[in-house]
Design a protein around this motif. Structure first.
Motif, PDB file in Angstrom:
ATOM      1  N   SER A 117     -37.700  14.408 -23.046  1.00  0.00           N
ATOM      2  CA  SER A 117     -37.588  15.290 -24.210  1.00  0.00           C
ATOM      3  C   SER A 117     -37.206  16.710 -23.792  1.00  0.00           C
ATOM      4  N   LYS A 118     -37.629  17.138 -22.610  1.00  0.00           N
ATOM      5  CA  LYS A 118     -37.241  18.470 -22.134  1.00  0.00           C
ATOM      6  C   LYS A 118     -35.736  18.539 -21.875  1.00  0.00           C
ATOM      7  N   HIS A 127     -43.456  20.597 -25.798  1.00  0.00           N
ATOM      8  CA  HIS A 127     -43.168  19.187 -25.542  1.00  0.00           C
ATOM      9  C   HIS A 127     -44.442  18.356 -25.422  1.00  0.00           C
ATOM     10  N   SER A 128     -45.550  18.914 -25.926  1.00  0.00           N
ATOM     11  CA  SER A 128     -46.747  18.082 -26.070  1.00  0.00           C
ATOM     12  C   SER A 128     -46.473  17.086 -27.185  1.00  0.00           C
ATOM     13  N   LEU A 129     -47.108  15.922 -27.145  1.00  0.00           N
ATOM     14  CA  LEU A 129     -46.761  14.849 -28.077  1.00  0.00           C
ATOM     15  C   LEU A 129     -46.929  15.263 -29.532  1.00  0.00           C
ATOM     16  N   GLY A 130     -48.067  15.864 -29.865  1.00  0.00           N
ATOM     17  CA  GLY A 130     -48.335  16.239 -31.254  1.00  0.00           C
ATOM     18  C   GLY A 130     -47.346  17.259 -31.787  1.00  0.00           C
ATOM     19  N   LEU A 151     -47.763   4.483 -30.689  1.00  0.00           N
ATOM     20  CA  LEU A 151     -46.803   4.262 -31.779  1.00  0.00           C
ATOM     21  C   LEU A 151     -45.896   5.470 -31.971  1.00  0.00           C
ATOM     22  N   ALA A 152     -46.462   6.672 -31.839  1.00  0.00           N
ATOM     23  CA  ALA A 152     -45.644   7.884 -31.936  1.00  0.00           C
ATOM     24  C   ALA A 152     -44.661   7.964 -30.765  1.00  0.00           C
ATOM     25  N   THR A 153     -45.108   7.538 -29.595  1.00  0.00           N
ATOM     26  CA  THR A 153     -44.235   7.548 -28.410  1.00  0.00           C
ATOM     27  C   THR A 153     -43.070   6.579 -28.584  1.00  0.00           C
TER      28      THR A 153
END
Length: 365
Positions: A117-118, A127-130, A151-153
């Motif tokens: 993601s970075k 870039h923390s998940l939340g 699931l979010a990942t």
């Protein structure tokens, strides 16, 4: 095939953590084809701050399976898959730690969605998940629980697969358990080095010089450094992005360049010992030290005037050495003259050079 997972742990000292919950979704790049979700009895106390963060406590896990009871299922569902996680280093380390306790060497290639993601969503403020999911509009539920985070990942990874249109970034970001990328990186560095005498400079990815070395065979010396198991050697090898070099042609120039560069650049991983400065003069106030150069027809020359080291150069024509004004225009000047004098004097006391020419000085040259 990907095994997208998230793990919750007890917290605690490094490599003493235990798994409290695990969620694994086998993903073929389009859809989930298998899944495994389970609470886990860690057989150790959960840190209080982790209980507050996840809501999982030891009472909830009293009747949950222990890790050895689910280990086979984890091996099966991740077999032949890249393990994908947000901060994959952590989840993969925890899994390996649990398997090591069972005497099983668990190895999988990994992909980290933080790293991806970075590179693919650099504009995100975090870039923390939340915060990342909030930024790109991925809905989340059961935050800090294995199922919700996994699931979010999955949704995040789908987006990253789409954004990497050439599939180069994801391919380059895979961490292979056999360290093949690391081997290729090191081999590429070594392939660019000559098997000749000189001074080499190890740069990090920002281009800064982090270590200076020397040797009769620079390629051999760098390879030996990268193979060492010392803490310093491992750090240098890990951070090395490029190695530049200067061929010197002879031992005197190697020592001179090495010590002058060390004193000037002071790289992070070199130990710089203070040299005792020589207080004695050379045998001649004005002279040239001539030694072999980098190629057969070349000479390495050091000019000394008034017992002071002026500079050094390489020449390939005799008249350059005989015409002092021409020679001076070619010199690389030396700033730390006392250090240079000490290095040269110490060398002359113990070693031979090709020739020392005493200069007849008139009119201050």
């Amino acid at each position: 095939m990907y095994a997208i997972l998230d793990i919750e742990t007890t917290g605690g000292k490094y490599n003493e953590e235990g798994i409290t919950e695990i969620a694994i979704y086998k993903f073929d790049g389009h859809q989930v084809v298998d899944q495994f979700i389970s609470l886990v009895n860690p057989e150790r106390e959960i840190q209080e701050f982790v209980v507050k963060l996840t809501g999982i406590n030891n009472k909830m896990l009293r009747n949950a399976p222990k890790f050895y009871e689910i280990a086979k299922r984890i091996v099966e569902i991740t077999e032949g898959c890249f393990v994908v996680a947000h901060n994959a280093n952590f989840d993969y380390r925890i899994l390996r730690t649990e398997f090591n306790r069972l005497g099983y060497d668990y190895k999988r290639n990994t992909l980290c969605t933080v790293t991806l993601s970075k590179k693919l969503i650099p504009e995100a403020p975090s870039h923390s998940l939340g915060k990342l999911c909030r930024f790109i509009g991925i809905p989340m539920s059961d935050r800090h629980r294995a199922t919700g985070d996994a699931l979010a990942t999955i949704q995040l990874f789908k987006l990253l697969l789409e954004k990497d249109t050439e599939k180069e970034i994801i391919q380059q970001s895979i961490k292979y358990f056999d360290n093949r990328h690391e081997k290729f990186r090191v081999q590429k560095i070594l392939d660019g080095l000559p098997e000749k005498q000189g001074v080499y400079y190890i740069h990090n990815k920002e281009g800064s010089i982090i270590y200076i070395g020397r040797g009769n065979n620079m390629k051999h010396e760098v390879n030996k450094l990268f193979l060492t198991e010392t803490r310093k050697g491992l750090k240098i090898a890990k951070r090395a992005s490029e190695v530049t070099f200067n061929e010197t042609g002879n031992l005197l120039f190697t020592r001179l360049k090495y010590h002058l560069e060390l004193e000037k650049l002071r790289p992070k991983y070199n130990i710089i010992r203070r040299k005792k400065i020589a207080d004695k003069n050379f045998n001649h106030d004005h002279m040239m030290i001539i030694d072999k150069g980098r190629i057969p027809e070349e000479h390495a020359v050091i000019l000394i005037e008034s017992n002071e080291v002026i500079g050094y150069t390489y020449t390939n024509l005799a008249f350059q050495e005989n015409q002092l004004s021409i020679l001076k225009s070619m010199l690389t000047p030396i700033e730390n003259k006392e250090l240079a004098k000490t290095i040269i004097k110490n060398y002359l006391l113990k070693n031979k050079v090709s020739k020392i020419v005493r200069l007849q000085v008139e009119n201050n040259l």
